[in-house]
Design a protein around this motif. Structure first.
Motif, PDB file in Angstrom:
ATOM      1  N   ALA A   2      -1.468   7.219   2.807  1.00  0.00           N
ATOM      2  CA  ALA A   2      -1.533   6.170   1.792  1.00  0.00           C
ATOM      3  C   ALA A   2      -1.340   4.789   2.417  1.00  0.00           C
ATOM      4  CB  ALA A   2      -0.467   6.398   0.721  1.00  0.00           C
ATOM      5  N   GLU A   3      -1.777   3.775   1.685  1.00  0.00           N
ATOM      6  CA  GLU A   3      -1.455   2.377   1.985  1.00  0.00           C
ATOM      7  C   GLU A   3      -0.553   1.878   0.863  1.00  0.00           C
ATOM      8  OE1 GLU A   3      -2.309   0.961   4.751  1.00  0.00           O
ATOM      9  OE2 GLU A   3      -3.776   2.441   5.460  1.00  0.00           O
ATOM     10  N   TYR A   4       0.081   0.713   1.074  1.00  0.00           N
ATOM     11  CA  TYR A   4       0.964   0.215   0.026  1.00  0.00           C
ATOM     12  C   TYR A   4       0.799  -1.282  -0.209  1.00  0.00           C
ATOM     13  CZ  TYR A   4       4.048  -1.769   3.639  1.00  0.00           C
ATOM     14  OH  TYR A   4       4.555  -2.496   4.687  1.00  0.00           O
ATOM     15  N   ILE A   5       1.105  -1.682  -1.436  1.00  0.00           N
ATOM     16  CA  ILE A   5       1.328  -3.076  -1.815  1.00  0.00           C
ATOM     17  C   ILE A   5       2.649  -3.080  -2.565  1.00  0.00           C
ATOM     18  CG2 ILE A   5       0.509  -5.067  -3.127  1.00  0.00           C
ATOM     19  CD1 ILE A   5      -2.319  -3.901  -2.960  1.00  0.00           C
ATOM     20  N   ASN A  39      -8.216  -3.567  -4.357  1.00  0.00           N
ATOM     21  CA  ASN A  39      -7.939  -2.227  -3.837  1.00  0.00           C
ATOM     22  C   ASN A  39      -7.812  -1.151  -4.899  1.00  0.00           C
ATOM     23  OD1 ASN A  39      -7.209  -2.391  -0.696  1.00  0.00           O
ATOM     24  ND2 ASN A  39      -6.521  -4.284  -1.685  1.00  0.00           N
ATOM     25  N   LEU A  40      -7.725  -1.540  -6.162  1.00  0.00           N
ATOM     26  CA  LEU A  40      -7.473  -0.554  -7.208  1.00  0.00           C
ATOM     27  C   LEU A  40      -8.700  -0.377  -8.101  1.00  0.00           C
ATOM     28  CD1 LEU A  40      -5.295   1.337  -8.193  1.00  0.00           C
ATOM     29  CD2 LEU A  40      -4.474  -0.454  -9.718  1.00  0.00           C
ATOM     30  N   ALA A  41      -9.767   0.173  -7.527  1.00  0.00           N
ATOM     31  CA  ALA A  41     -10.978   0.438  -8.306  1.00  0.00           C
ATOM     32  C   ALA A  41     -10.818   1.695  -9.155  1.00  0.00           C
ATOM     33  CB  ALA A  41     -12.173   0.580  -7.373  1.00  0.00           C
ATOM     34  N   LEU A  46      -1.684   3.522  -2.519  1.00  0.00           N
ATOM     35  CA  LEU A  46      -3.129   3.691  -2.637  1.00  0.00           C
ATOM     36  C   LEU A  46      -3.604   4.838  -1.755  1.00  0.00           C
ATOM     37  CD1 LEU A  46      -3.713  -0.110  -2.266  1.00  0.00           C
ATOM     38  CD2 LEU A  46      -4.130   1.140  -4.388  1.00  0.00           C
ATOM     39  N   PHE A  47      -4.343   5.769  -2.368  1.00  0.00           N
ATOM     40  CA  PHE A  47      -4.844   6.936  -1.647  1.00  0.00           C
ATOM     41  C   PHE A  47      -6.375   6.908  -1.597  1.00  0.00           C
ATOM     42  CE2 PHE A  47      -0.666   8.088  -3.135  1.00  0.00           C
ATOM     43  CZ  PHE A  47      -0.133   8.870  -2.122  1.00  0.00           C
ATOM     44  N   PRO A  48      -6.993   7.536  -0.587  1.00  0.00           N
ATOM     45  CA  PRO A  48      -8.457   7.540  -0.492  1.00  0.00           C
ATOM     46  C   PRO A  48      -9.113   8.455  -1.527  1.00  0.00           C
ATOM     47  CG  PRO A  48      -7.497   8.863   1.266  1.00  0.00           C
ATOM     48  CD  PRO A  48      -6.352   8.172   0.576  1.00  0.00           C
ATOM     49  N   ARG A  72      -1.215  -2.616   6.617  1.00  0.00           N
ATOM     50  CA  ARG A  72      -2.364  -3.135   7.365  1.00  0.00           C
ATOM     51  C   ARG A  72      -3.705  -2.633   6.831  1.00  0.00           C
ATOM     52  NH1 ARG A  72      -0.602  -2.899  13.787  1.00  0.00           N
ATOM     53  NH2 ARG A  72       1.135  -4.385  13.657  1.00  0.00           N
ATOM     54  N   GLY A  73      -3.725  -1.429   6.311  1.00  0.00           N
ATOM     55  CA  GLY A  73      -4.983  -0.851   5.866  1.00  0.00           C
ATOM     56  C   GLY A  73      -5.466  -1.330   4.514  1.00  0.00           C
TER      57      GLY A  73
END
Length: 289
Positions: free
Chosen positions: A102-105, A55-57, A123-125, A219-220
């Motif tokens: 945002a999504e999170y881990i 997820n972290l490109a 994490l943001f788009p 979830r995302g």
């Protein structure tokens, strides 16, 4: 502890099982902490590394935030309930300021004194918004926060999980968690400078309750894709991408004879593929080398 193969045991209760070879009734040995189930912990950390790298490109699209309690908070159940409430407030804050969702881990880490804190990857788009630390601390509401940059990190999954199991020697000595192997590791301080420090491998694992989930994700968040392909096909996908991690593990039987060798390699394909690529090569050595 060496586990008994499931095919030769029959569970009687939560505490007892029958060894079918002898007919003896024996007690299960329950893990006291995550250090007693190293294989499970290693698998959890690897899954977390893969999840982060998938997820972290683009590091500029993420915020790496540590949430710390002002009090000596030791309640593992409260930890995630507090985060759930924080996440609701954080989403409201983003919406109010017209920032993208945002999504999170998240990864939980116990300090040597037993207090919990949370490491959060938001994490943001697109490029992550600047959020003042005072605002982040107010949204958290239970203590202190710290945001770090991930620019220049080739293998963010490895970088962000390296300290979840190990403990710096200074912290271990101060808190009495000195059981384990001393090694040297490269640590990045609060100013972003890298320096070598002594650590005790696995010392922090003894602070996790048995069965505790080291990490969670919204979830995302994208899950890693697993393909079974040949070495040649994997190399074609990599196509010159830099190697960021490698580890070789020998699988042995009870007599110590090597039955298999597993070579784990991870390459950073973010600039070409939009993500990390993890390849695994398995080779069975000859019986009579």
């Amino acid at each position: 502890m060496r586990s008994v193969p499931a095919a030769i045991v029959e569970k009687v209760s939560a505490e007892l099982y029958v060894d079918k070879r002898t007919g003896e009734v024996k007690e299960f040995r329950h893990a006291e902490n995550r250090a007693d189930s190293k294989a499970s912990v290693a698998q959890s950390l690897r899954k977390l590394r893969d999840l982060i790298n998938t997820n972290l490109a683009e590091p500029e699209n993420a915020l790496w935030v540590t949430l710390t309690y002002a009090e000596n908070m030791r309640d593992a159940k409260r930890l995630y309930e507090d985060f759930r409430r924080f996440w609701q407030r954080f989403r409201y804050y983003l919406d109010k300021h017209e920032y993208p969702p945002a999504e999170y881990i998240t990864a939980a880490e116990p300090q040597g004194r037993g207090a919990w804190h949370l490491h959060c990857l938001f994490l943001f788009p697109e490029k992550a918004p600047f959020i003042p630390n005072a605002d982040m601390a107010r949204i958290w509401g239970y203590g202190f926060t710290k945001t770090k940059s991930l620019q220049g990190i080739d293998n963010p999954g490895l970088y962000l999980t390296a300290y979840l199991g190990d403990m710096e020697l200074s912290e271990a000595l101060r808190t009495g968690n000195t059981k384990g192997q001393i090694a040297e590791a490269e640590i990045t301080d609060a100013q972003g400078k890298r320096q070598k420090k002594a650590i005790i491998k696995g010392a922090r694992l003894r602070l996790y309750p048995p069965g505790f989930n080291l990490y969670r994700a919204s979830r995302g968040v994208k899950r890693p894709e697993i393909w079974q392909i040949t070495e040649a096909e994997a190399q074609a996908l990599i196509h010159g991408a830099p190697l960021t991690y490698e580890k070789t593990v020998a699988i042995t039987d009870e007599a110590g004879a090597i039955k298999n060798i597993i070579n784990y390699r991870q390459y950073n394909c973010a600039s070409k593929e939009g993500g990390q690529l993890d390849t695994t090569e398995k080779a069975i050595p000859p019986e009579n080398p």
